[in-house]
Enzyme design. Structure first.
Site, PDB file in Angstrom:
ATOM      1  N   GLY A 104       0.816  -1.204   0.000  1.00  0.00           N
ATOM      2  CA  GLY A 104       0.000   0.000   0.000  1.00  0.00           C
ATOM      3  C   GLY A 104       0.848   1.251   0.000  1.00  0.00           C
ATOM      4  O   GLY A 104       2.069   1.204  -0.120  1.00  0.00           O
TER       5      GLY A 104
ATOM      6  N   SER B  73       2.326   1.185   3.870  1.00  0.00           N
ATOM      7  CA  SER B  73       2.892  -0.004   4.497  1.00  0.00           C
ATOM      8  C   SER B  73       2.898  -1.165   3.518  1.00  0.00           C
ATOM      9  O   SER B  73       2.292  -1.100   2.451  1.00  0.00           O
ATOM     10  CB  SER B  73       2.090  -0.384   5.750  1.00  0.00           C
ATOM     11  OG  SER B  73       0.762  -0.724   5.382  1.00  0.00           O
TER      12      SER B  73
ATOM     13  N   LYS C  22       2.907  -6.155   9.485  1.00  0.00           N
ATOM     14  CA  LYS C  22       2.689  -4.878   8.807  1.00  0.00           C
ATOM     15  C   LYS C  22       3.899  -3.991   9.036  1.00  0.00           C
ATOM     16  O   LYS C  22       4.183  -3.589  10.166  1.00  0.00           O
ATOM     17  CB  LYS C  22       1.413  -4.208   9.331  1.00  0.00           C
ATOM     18  CG  LYS C  22       0.996  -2.985   8.515  1.00  0.00           C
ATOM     19  CD  LYS C  22      -0.381  -2.498   8.902  1.00  0.00           C
ATOM     20  CE  LYS C  22      -0.846  -1.364   8.008  1.00  0.00           C
ATOM     21  NZ  LYS C  22      -2.201  -0.890   8.343  1.00  0.00           N
TER      22      LYS C  22
ATOM     23  N   ASP D  74     -11.153   6.057   7.306  1.00  0.00           N
ATOM     24  CA  ASP D  74     -10.805   5.568   5.964  1.00  0.00           C
ATOM     25  C   ASP D  74     -11.606   4.304   5.661  1.00  0.00           C
ATOM     26  O   ASP D  74     -11.099   3.364   5.060  1.00  0.00           O
ATOM     27  CB  ASP D  74      -9.304   5.302   5.853  1.00  0.00           C
ATOM     28  CG  ASP D  74      -8.872   5.113   4.402  1.00  0.00           C
ATOM     29  OD1 ASP D  74      -9.595   5.566   3.496  1.00  0.00           O
ATOM     30  OD2 ASP D  74      -7.815   4.496   4.166  1.00  0.00           O
TER      31      ASP D  74
END
Length: 495
Positions: free
Chosen positions: A241, A244, A268, A384
């Site tokens: 992404g 991350s 992550k 989000d």
């Protein structure tokens, strides 16, 4: 006659000057050579050596023969090197300047074309003519100074060869290109800027996480987790992404008995550069939990706070019973969580899965319930929320990616909530859920504010007014708010 008698010998007397004479010594040596080698062919004088006039008795001649043979072998070695390096290439190199024997002395074949002599290359472009030191050429009307437009243009074209190797300038000399001073200076500045930019990019790759977010420091953190037995092995990358990269790993054994590591984990890794999401500081600098620690001057610490924020938000959601990944451990900017999926296959996102009408309706009510729990019990706004951050696993919806989540008391918390409601409402309305509320109705159902407005513009204006009232009260009284009441007046409690 007595054999022991003294022989009658006549001694020739000579003076000391005769004994020391060099001429006499040379004559004696010549007599000895003539006596030992009566048939000697005189060596023909000249620079060339043939098989008929070889005198092996002369050291000089032997040395010249050996030197000539060495030079020929050296030239043959150079020709082999040329052939090896050039191969079938159209552009070739030549060692002509390093050869020892002249071409007429070489034993190369007659059909060999010596076009590789770079000293007389017919394809090489001529250098631009320059003016002499006096600064001009010619007389009278035909005078040409060093400031002539054509001369300066050709000089600028030749000077482009001094640019960095990465800057492709082409064959400007061969095309007789004439660059003005303005164009040349602009190209020179651009080449210098590109060179500095490439150097900065190289340094950034060395000191920050790049595309795969695994720089040397991150690799060291992952190696320590594997060596400590916390992780058994890291299999590979799951998704990439803006902020991350997520890896899959098999869990190991925990050092403490109270913490259980799941069989499959998701790692992550937050990218340690802010270039990918420069505008994301607004999610953290106004959050009272991290406001005092926020600093724009240290990007690495901001990323650590970003990872710490996701850990705290996931812990709140887990305590409230919301389906989300379980936090295992946080090490700087590396967050280890439970894996949502099975056998290294991650659960699909809600946008990628095809659900029946019943499952779609079931997913909608689950999300509505989770948004209310997130707002009222966890005191959070996802900020989000969309079909990209919701997974479908085991017949229910799981929420992920809550690093940007804020509390409703955030200066933009209600705006983020309204944006989440719009995303969820549009997705399920397009999915065919007739019971799906529009964004304003969903906002009131989640927040309980019961804002009444005829259109979206007035609705957002009331949201901004509530946020402004909240922010002014915090600045004036130094107090934070827990939630907004249904009548629009924000109740306040002291910390």
């Amino acid at each position: 006659q007595c054999p022991w008698g003294a022989p009658n010998t006549t001694s020739i007397s000579c003076s000391l000057a005769d004994v020391m004479s060099e001429q006499l010594a040379k004559e004696l040596q010549l007599e000895e050579e003539n006596a030992a080698f009566p048939e000697v062919v005189a060596v023909a004088e000249g620079p060339f050596i043939t098989g008929e006039n070889i005198d092996t008795s002369s050291d000089l001649m032997l040395a010249q023969m050996l030197q000539m043979e060495f030079d020929r072998e050296y030239d043959a070695q150079l020709r082999r090197e040329e052939k090896k390096i050039n191969g079938d290439s159209k552009v070739s190199i030549s060692f002509e300047n390093y050869r020892k024997v002249h071409p007429y002395d070489s034993d190369s074949s007659e059909d060999e074309v010596d076009w590789q002599d770079t000293r007389h290359d017919p394809y090489r472009a001529d250098k631009p003519t320059t003016t002499p030191r006096k600064g001009f050429i010619g007389k009278g009307k035909d005078i040409t100074t060093k400031h002539d437009e054509v001369v300066c243009g050709r000089k600028n074209t030749a000077r482009m060869e001094n640019f960095a190797p990465e800057f492709q300038v082409g064959d400007g000399i061969g095309m007789d290109l004439k660059l003005s001073n303005q164009v040349f200076n602009a190209l020179k500045q651009h080449a210098y800027s590109e060179e500095r930019r490439s150097a900065r990019l190289h340094e950034k790759k060395e000191h920050s996480t790049a595309e795969k977010a695994v720089d040397p420091k991150t690799r060291l953190l992952l190696y320590k987790m594997v060596n400590a037995g916390m992780l058994e092995t890291i299999t590979g990358c799951i998704s990439t992404g803006k902020e991350s990269v997520v890896f899959h790993a098999y869990g190991g054994k925990s050092a403490t008995e109270d913490k259980v590591i799941p069989p499959e984990c998701a790692i992550k890794v937050f990218k340690t550069t802010l270039n990918e999401f420069k505008n994301r500081d607004k999610y953290i600098k106004d959050d009272y939990r991290f406001k005092d620690r926020f600093s724009k001057l240290n990007p690495r610490k901001i990323i650590r706070m970003w990872a710490e924020k996701e850990m705290h938000n996931l812990t709140r959601m887990q305590n409230a019973g919301i389906p989300c990944p379980q936090v295992v451990i946080l090490k700087k900017h590396v967050l280890v969580m439970s894996f949502i999926g099975q056998d290294q296959i991650p659960a699909p996102k809600l946008k990628d899965v095809t659900l029946s009408s019943e499952d779609m309706k079931k997913a909608y009510y689950q999300i509505l319930d989770m948004m209310q729990q997130l707002y009222k019990e966890c005191n959070l706004v996802h900020a989000d929320l969309s079909e990209y951050n919701m997974l479908w696993h085991d017949g229910k919806v799981w929420l992920i990616d809550v690093s940007q989540s804020v509390e409703p008391t955030h200066p933009h918390g209600l705006e983020f909530l309204f944006r989440d409601c719009r995303n969820v409402s549009q997705f399920f309305q397009k999915g065919g859920v007739a019971e799906a509320l529009n964004e304003r109705e969903l906002f009131n159902a989640v927040s309980g504010l019961n804002i009444t407005a005829d259109n979206e513009v007035d609705f957002q204006a009331e949201i901004e007014a509530l946020e402004k009232m909240n922010e002014d009260h915090v600045q004036n009284h130094g107090k934070k708010l827990s939630m907004f009441s249904s009548d629009g007046d924000p109740p306040i409690y002291d910390e």
